[in-house]
Motif scaffolding. Sequence first.
Motif, PDB file in Angstrom:
ATOM      1  N   SER A   1      58.369  28.115   8.334  1.00  0.00           N
ATOM      2  CA  SER A   1      59.145  28.593   9.584  1.00  0.00           C
ATOM      3  C   SER A   1      58.025  28.918  10.794  1.00  0.00           C
ATOM      4  CB  SER A   1      60.107  29.947   9.271  1.00  0.00           C
ATOM      5  OG  SER A   1      60.951  29.455   8.485  1.00  0.00           O
ATOM      6  N   ASN A   2      56.796  29.107  10.319  1.00  0.00           N
ATOM      7  CA  ASN A   2      55.814  29.525  11.191  1.00  0.00           C
ATOM      8  C   ASN A   2      56.085  30.910  12.096  1.00  0.00           C
ATOM      9  OD1 ASN A   2      54.281  26.884  11.180  1.00  0.00           O
ATOM     10  ND2 ASN A   2      55.841  26.071  12.134  1.00  0.00           N
ATOM     11  N   TYR A   3      56.305  31.780  11.393  1.00  0.00           N
ATOM     12  CA  TYR A   3      56.654  33.099  11.832  1.00  0.00           C
ATOM     13  C   TYR A   3      55.388  33.650  12.502  1.00  0.00           C
ATOM     14  CZ  TYR A   3      61.436  33.096   9.370  1.00  0.00           C
ATOM     15  OH  TYR A   3      62.589  32.742   9.080  1.00  0.00           O
TER      16      TYR A   3
ATOM     17  N   TYR B   1      57.266  27.106  16.077  1.00  0.00           N
ATOM     18  CA  TYR B   1      58.609  27.847  15.644  1.00  0.00           C
ATOM     19  C   TYR B   1      59.776  27.486  16.517  1.00  0.00           C
ATOM     20  CZ  TYR B   1      61.992  31.657  14.916  1.00  0.00           C
ATOM     21  OH  TYR B   1      63.188  32.139  14.644  1.00  0.00           O
TER      22      TYR B   1
END
Length: 243
Positions: free
Chosen positions: A37-39, A153
Motif C-alpha cells: 500500500s506504500n504507506y 499511495y
Amino acid sequence: MTTSDEKQDQKQSLWNPKDAVPKHIQELLSKPQSNPSNYNYISAFYQIVFLLKDQKRTGWLDFKVPQPESIADHMYRMSIIAMSLNPNSFETDQPSKSTPPDLTKCCKIALVHDIAEALVGDITPRDANIGKVEKNRRELTTIQYLAEIIKPYNSGFAEEIVDLWLDYENQRNFEARIVKDIDKYELIIQTYEYERKTGKNLYEFIESSLKNIKTQEIKALANQIIEEREEFLKSKTSSNGTN
C-alpha cells in the motif's frame, strides 16, 4: 563576466525541496516499502504537512506579534470560511452564470494553496533575498515534489493537489478567485484580533488586503470587520479620555 545578481540567481536556482525535508522523513522515504500500500510515502507526506503547524507567519514575526499564528492556522480558518459562505450570495460577482460557486472546491483550494510553504517557508514581498520569480519557482517545484511523494499511495490525489494549487496560483476559475479574496479577508480578521490583543496599530495589513478583494460578497464581509474595528478604536479612545 558574471554579475553579483546573476551569481545570486544561480545560487537560488540550486534550491531543491528535497533538501528542506527533515532527515527523519528523508529516511522514511528511502526505506524499502514494507507493504504493497506504500504507506511510507503517504506517511512522509503527512509529516511534511506538520511543518505548516510548526512555522509562524512571517509578517507577524516581522511586527513582533507575540505567539503569532502558524501557516496551518491561517489555512484552517480560510477553509472554515470557504465552507460556511452562502453560495447564492455571489450572484452579483458572476451575473452571467446561473450556477453558484462550488464551495467544496473552494475549501480544497484553501487547504492546499499554501501547502508548498511547508518546505519553502513563508516568503513575503519584504524578503530582499528571494524575488517573486524565484518564490514561484520554489513553490511550483515543491508542489510537484509533494505530488511525487503522494503518487505511489494515491495517484488521483497526487494529480488533484497539483491542479488545485495551480487553480489558485494562476487564478484559473471563479472558486480560486473567491479563495484569493478569502486569503485577504482572513488576514483582515487576524489583524484586527492582534490589534485588540496587543494594542499595536497594524492597519497597513488591513489596507493592503482590502484594496485587493475583488468579489462583492467577501468585500462586504471585510467591511463588517472594518466597521467593528472602528467602533473598537472609538470606544478605546473614549475610555482613555475618561481616565
